[in-house]
Design a protein around this motif. Structure first.
Motif, PDB file in Angstrom:
ATOM      1  N   ASP A 195      65.594  49.266  51.817  1.00 10.79           N
ATOM      2  CA  ASP A 195      66.308  49.572  53.193  1.00 10.79           C
ATOM      3  C   ASP A 195      65.264  49.740  54.082  1.00 10.79           C
ATOM      4  O   ASP A 195      65.141  50.809  54.962  1.00 10.79           O
ATOM      5  CB  ASP A 195      67.174  50.806  52.877  1.00 10.79           C
ATOM      6  N   PRO A 196      64.473  48.570  54.630  1.00  4.84           N
ATOM      7  CA  PRO A 196      63.344  48.749  55.470  1.00  4.84           C
ATOM      8  C   PRO A 196      64.094  48.938  56.903  1.00  4.84           C
ATOM      9  O   PRO A 196      65.259  48.212  57.267  1.00  4.84           O
ATOM     10  CB  PRO A 196      62.871  47.266  55.363  1.00  4.84           C
ATOM     11  N   ALA A 197      63.575  49.675  57.759  1.00  4.71           N
ATOM     12  CA  ALA A 197      64.169  50.138  59.179  1.00  4.71           C
ATOM     13  C   ALA A 197      62.815  49.847  60.051  1.00  4.71           C
ATOM     14  O   ALA A 197      62.043  50.779  60.498  1.00  4.71           O
ATOM     15  CB  ALA A 197      64.431  51.478  59.309  1.00  4.71           C
ATOM     16  N   PRO A 198      62.485  48.773  60.526  1.00  9.80           N
ATOM     17  CA  PRO A 198      61.636  48.520  61.658  1.00  9.80           C
ATOM     18  C   PRO A 198      61.829  49.112  63.146  1.00  9.80           C
ATOM     19  O   PRO A 198      62.806  48.934  63.336  1.00  9.80           O
ATOM     20  CB  PRO A 198      61.103  46.978  61.526  1.00  9.80           C
ATOM     21  N   TRP A 199      60.764  49.553  63.888  1.00  8.88           N
ATOM     22  CA  TRP A 199      60.937  49.797  65.205  1.00  8.88           C
ATOM     23  C   TRP A 199      59.540  49.276  65.879  1.00  8.88           C
ATOM     24  O   TRP A 199      58.617  49.506  65.404  1.00  8.88           O
ATOM     25  CB  TRP A 199      61.607  51.105  65.430  1.00  8.88           C
ATOM     26  N   LYS A 200      59.826  49.189  67.184  1.00 11.43           N
ATOM     27  CA  LYS A 200      58.526  48.678  67.901  1.00 11.43           C
ATOM     28  C   LYS A 200      58.092  49.928  68.810  1.00 11.43           C
ATOM     29  O   LYS A 200      58.752  50.323  69.389  1.00 11.43           O
ATOM     30  CB  LYS A 200      58.886  47.398  68.897  1.00 11.43           C
ATOM     31  N   GLN A 201      56.821  50.262  68.968  1.00 15.84           N
ATOM     32  CA  GLN A 201      56.329  51.064  69.779  1.00 15.84           C
ATOM     33  C   GLN A 201      55.155  50.642  70.303  1.00 15.84           C
ATOM     34  O   GLN A 201      53.963  50.076  69.658  1.00 15.84           O
ATOM     35  CB  GLN A 201      55.725  52.241  68.915  1.00 15.84           C
ATOM     36  N   GLY A 202      55.111  50.245  71.752  1.00 17.85           N
ATOM     37  CA  GLY A 202      54.062  49.463  72.479  1.00 17.85           C
ATOM     38  C   GLY A 202      54.175  47.853  71.921  1.00 17.85           C
ATOM     39  O   GLY A 202      55.330  47.488  71.875  1.00 17.85           O
ATOM     40  N   ASP A 203      52.876  47.542  71.521  1.00 14.87           N
ATOM     41  CA  ASP A 203      52.881  46.237  70.957  1.00 14.87           C
ATOM     42  C   ASP A 203      53.077  46.238  69.428  1.00 14.87           C
ATOM     43  O   ASP A 203      52.957  44.982  68.914  1.00 14.87           O
ATOM     44  CB  ASP A 203      51.745  45.528  71.258  1.00 14.87           C
ATOM     45  N   THR A 204      53.224  47.154  68.788  1.00 15.66           N
ATOM     46  CA  THR A 204      53.175  47.285  67.426  1.00 15.66           C
ATOM     47  C   THR A 204      54.487  47.387  66.603  1.00 15.66           C
ATOM     48  O   THR A 204      55.250  48.135  67.168  1.00 15.66           O
ATOM     49  CB  THR A 204      52.375  48.318  66.961  1.00 15.66           C
ATOM     50  N   TRP A 205      54.713  46.873  65.557  1.00 18.83           N
ATOM     51  CA  TRP A 205      56.045  47.090  64.829  1.00 18.83           C
ATOM     52  C   TRP A 205      55.463  48.240  63.876  1.00 18.83           C
ATOM     53  O   TRP A 205      54.722  47.983  63.112  1.00 18.83           O
ATOM     54  CB  TRP A 205      56.299  45.883  64.059  1.00 18.83           C
ATOM     55  N   TYR A 206      56.527  49.217  63.640  1.00 13.33           N
ATOM     56  CA  TYR A 206      56.295  50.112  62.472  1.00 13.33           C
ATOM     57  C   TYR A 206      57.624  49.777  61.621  1.00 13.33           C
ATOM     58  O   TYR A 206      58.645  49.609  62.117  1.00 13.33           O
ATOM     59  CB  TYR A 206      56.222  51.548  63.042  1.00 13.33           C
ATOM     60  N   MET A 207      57.521  50.350  60.474  1.00 16.21           N
ATOM     61  CA  MET A 207      58.778  50.306  59.560  1.00 16.21           C
ATOM     62  C   MET A 207      58.810  51.534  58.487  1.00 16.21           C
ATOM     63  O   MET A 207      57.818  51.551  57.978  1.00 16.21           O
ATOM     64  CB  MET A 207      58.604  48.848  58.895  1.00 16.21           C
ATOM     65  N   ALA A 208      59.863  51.758  58.393  1.00 16.12           N
ATOM     66  CA  ALA A 208      60.197  52.757  57.522  1.00 16.12           C
ATOM     67  C   ALA A 208      60.777  52.318  56.226  1.00 16.12           C
ATOM     68  O   ALA A 208      61.582  51.389  56.387  1.00 16.12           O
ATOM     69  CB  ALA A 208      61.257  53.975  58.042  1.00 16.12           C
ATOM     70  N   VAL A 209      60.735  52.634  54.948  1.00 15.91           N
ATOM     71  CA  VAL A 209      61.069  52.178  53.590  1.00 15.91           C
ATOM     72  C   VAL A 209      61.386  53.305  52.929  1.00 15.91           C
ATOM     73  O   VAL A 209      60.623  54.229  52.805  1.00 15.91           O
ATOM     74  CB  VAL A 209      60.149  51.190  53.171  1.00 15.91           C
ATOM     75  N   GLY A 210      62.639  53.296  52.407  1.00 15.05           N
ATOM     76  CA  GLY A 210      63.097  54.468  51.458  1.00 15.05           C
ATOM     77  C   GLY A 210      62.677  54.326  50.190  1.00 15.05           C
ATOM     78  O   GLY A 210      62.284  53.290  49.481  1.00 15.05           O
ATOM     79  N   SER A 211      62.078  55.481  49.613  1.00 15.52           N
ATOM     80  CA  SER A 211      61.351  55.523  48.489  1.00 15.52           C
ATOM     81  C   SER A 211      61.069  56.933  47.744  1.00 15.52           C
ATOM     82  O   SER A 211      61.927  57.880  48.311  1.00 15.52           O
ATOM     83  CB  SER A 211      59.763  54.943  48.564  1.00 15.52           C
ATOM     84  N   GLY A 212      60.465  57.020  46.760  1.00 16.06           N
ATOM     85  CA  GLY A 212      60.508  58.368  46.215  1.00 16.06           C
ATOM     86  C   GLY A 212      59.469  58.418  45.100  1.00 16.06           C
ATOM     87  O   GLY A 212      59.166  57.294  44.388  1.00 16.06           O
ATOM     88  N   ILE A 213      59.090  59.574  44.578  1.00 16.68           N
ATOM     89  CA  ILE A 213      58.236  59.815  43.372  1.00 16.68           C
ATOM     90  C   ILE A 213      59.053  60.607  42.402  1.00 16.68           C
ATOM     91  O   ILE A 213      59.459  61.749  42.785  1.00 16.68           O
ATOM     92  CB  ILE A 213      56.803  60.271  43.751  1.00 16.68           C
ATOM     93  N   ALA A 214      59.074  60.166  41.227  1.00 16.03           N
ATOM     94  CA  ALA A 214      59.988  60.951  40.013  1.00 16.03           C
ATOM     95  C   ALA A 214      58.869  62.331  39.867  1.00 16.03           C
ATOM     96  O   ALA A 214      57.814  62.383  40.049  1.00 16.03           O
ATOM     97  CB  ALA A 214      59.511  60.045  38.738  1.00 16.03           C
ATOM     98  N   LYS A 215      60.048  63.338  39.833  1.00 18.44           N
ATOM     99  CA  LYS A 215      59.567  64.634  39.735  1.00 18.44           C
ATOM    100  C   LYS A 215      58.869  65.191  40.891  1.00 18.44           C
ATOM    101  O   LYS A 215      58.434  66.328  41.001  1.00 18.44           O
ATOM    102  CB  LYS A 215      58.906  64.703  38.390  1.00 18.44           C
ATOM    103  N   LYS A 216      58.602  64.509  42.107  1.00 21.60           N
ATOM    104  CA  LYS A 216      58.061  64.859  43.262  1.00 21.60           C
ATOM    105  C   LYS A 216      59.259  64.964  44.528  1.00 21.60           C
ATOM    106  O   LYS A 216      59.129  65.888  45.271  1.00 21.60           O
ATOM    107  CB  LYS A 216      56.853  64.089  43.491  1.00 21.60           C
ATOM    108  N   GLY A 217      59.922  63.915  44.598  1.00 20.48           N
ATOM    109  CA  GLY A 217      61.021  64.032  45.644  1.00 20.48           C
ATOM    110  C   GLY A 217      60.785  62.622  46.305  1.00 20.48           C
ATOM    111  O   GLY A 217      60.086  61.839  46.099  1.00 20.48           O
TER     112      GLY A 217
END
Ligand code: FRU
Length: 530
Positions: A195-217
């Protein structure tokens, strides 16, 4: 042919959480429900977006492009159960009236999305509309990032562009833009990567991706790119805490966070993610130097049945939230009905007092109002403590707005008159009616509203009234309480006719400053929204 389905399991008593798992079933035995029957099904909404038939889930890549609002959403073209995910497409000029267009994105046989085009985002880069989404393909467990007890899927991030002004046709890059989760995590402990969610900040693209680690969260991974194709992993934007319970599916335990969305609002940033059947919002500061998010306020985006939302900006720059309203009836029932799921109404997000999120129905919905009726109290009734009820709403298609300054315990119930009574204001007659929704408020406990059995926070400024705003559509109720807490509910009934619905209020009538009801004009001539 073997297809997958999505199964909604029971709610945990504590969180009343809607729990999801990927499941599987055989497609045999699905008879196609004729469109003529779907058009008559009173449980199908008349002013919400949904496909003419079959299953839908998450909103994907909503975008305003060349003067039109384009909505894409997870769609199974084969059956009214989860599986074989495509991106269906609808277009609108006002975010309320929709026209369906052909499917925009389909799995490519043998490609990295051969078993599904999962959720993602639409952005515009150098003038070109671009989809960034998750592709899935079946893989052995040791090569899979979805291992939920039913399916083993490898998840990769994909890229597609469109040069079509109507966004009907899309060209995919054949190889993933991100082929797997960051190497620095032990692959076998990764609980998901989607479920990638990119956004632009200045000239750079950033992107959030949903994830997690077992037993950590759960966690949200942060990437950066100059061109949306070459991505560098940075670090987790934010990580959750160790889950208290365990589950086969890490989404059920909170070890996997799905559908992130991250955007500026006022002078703050907002993060949204879905896990454990609930949608969480966090408002805080995004540290641009460290590229870390520091939340200050948090809450649930909806206290009922609402999942995997996604935001966009409208043509005026307002932040609009779209969410998937799932079915809560058994799989066999919705699959036999020929349709499952719908899109919530457009909700505007703003920041309120103390940077809490405010959630308001889009004002354009007011255009659909017709047949206004207002509660008129006879002078003798005003000030007394009685039960009053609204005239009945026809075809389960309407809107109710109630403003009240409670000085006594107050309740509003939506009732379905089981036995027709001549006198709808007769308390005894109303007692026999089935409740579709109950809302309770006590001035002794001013910080909370109890809807059905769910507590929802309310922050009323001194002397300010409580506003309850309800939309009722076929088998859906969307409640906006004080434009602060929302509650979405499904209600079902047998047969070919929608029940009449009345709003019944108990409390001190002089506390009620407004009780207005409208019928809503359907957005299409039938229930197929074409
Ligand atoms: C959320 C979700 C997403 C995924 C999609 C698949 O409902 O599980 O994480 O991309 O549905 O249909």
């Amino acid at each position: 042919m073997k297809i997958d389905r999505r199964k909604f399991l029971s709610r945990t008593a504590k969180a009343a959480a809607l729990v999801t798992t990927f499941g599987s079933r055989l497609a045999q035995g699905f008879a196609l429900v004729p469109l003529s029957e779907l058009a008559k099904d009173p449980r199908r909404p008349q002013f919400h977006l949904l496909p003419a038939r079959n299953w839908m889930n998450d909103p994907n890549g909503p975008i305003f492009w060349k003067g039109k609002y384009h909505m894409f959403f997870q769609y199974n073209p084969n059956a009214a159960v989860w599986g074989d995910m495509h991106w269906d497409h609808a277009v609108s000029t006002d975010m309320i009236h929709w026209k369906h267009l052909p499917v925009a994105l389909a799995p490519t046989p043998g490609g990295p999305d051969t078993d599904g085009c999962f959720s993602g985002t639409a952005v515009v880069h150098n003038g070109t509309p671009t989809f960034i989404y998750t592709g899935v393909s079946k893989a052995p467990p040791e090569a899979s990032t979805i291992r939920d007890g039913n399916n083993n899927f490898k998840e990769v991030q994909m890229y597609a562009t469109s040069t079509d002004p109507e966004l009907r046709t899309w060209t995919k890059r054949s190889t993933p833009i991100i082929a797997g989760p960051p190497k620095e995590f032990e692959f076998s402990s990764i609980t998901g990567f989607r479920d990638p969610a990119p956004w632009k900040q200045g000239d750079t693209w950033y992107m959030a991706v949903g994830s997690g680690i077992a037993k950590k969260g759960g966690m949200i991974l942060l990437y950066k790119s100059a061109d949306l194709q070459e991505w560098e992993y940075l670090h987790p934007l934010i990580s959750g805490t160790v889950p208290t319970g365990t589950a086969v599916n890490p989404v059920d335990s909170g070890e996997m966070w799905e559908c992130p969305d991250f955007f500026p609002l006022g002078n703050k940033h907002v993060l949204i993610y879905s896990t454990q059947g609930k949608v969480f919002w966090q408002v805080g500061d995004f540290d641009l130097k460290e590229l870390l998010f520091h939340p200050q306020q948090t809450g649930w985006l909806d206290y009922g049945t609402f999942y995997a939302p996604k935001t966009q900006t409208d043509k005026s720059g307002a932040r609009i939230l779209w969410g998937w309203i799932p079915e809560t009836r058994p799989t066999a029932e919705y699959s036999a009905s020929g349709w499952a799921g719908l899109m919530g109404l457009p909700r505007i997000l703003t920041l309120g007092a103390e940077n809490r999120l405010r959630i308001t129905p889009a004002p354009g919905l007011q255009k659909l109002r017709q047949g206004e009726t207002k509660l008129q109290l006879a002078p003798a009734e005003a000030g007394s403590k009685i039960m009053v009820s609204s005239p009945s709403l026809k075809n389960a298609c309407g809107e109710i707005l109630c403003t009240v300054l409670p000085t006594e315990p107050f309740s509003l119930d939506l009732l379905n008159p089981v036995e027709k009574s001549e006198d709808k204001t007769d308390a005894k007659a109303l007692e026999t009616q089935a409740s579709l929704l109950s809302i309770r408020y006590s001035h002794a406990n001013p910080g909370e509203l109890i809807v059905d059995r769910q507590k929802m926070p309310i922050h009323l400024a001194a002397g300010a009234p409580l506003e309850l705003h309800l939309y009722i559509d076929g088998s859906i109720i969307e409640l906006f309480a004080n434009n602060e807490s929302t509650y979405t509910k499904r209600f079902y009934y047998p047969g070919g006719t929608a029940p009449e619905i009345v709003a019944s209020i108990t409390g001190k009538t002089s506390d009620i400053s407004r009780l207005t009801q409208w019928q809503i004009t359907p957005i299409s001539k039938d229930r197929l929204t074409t």
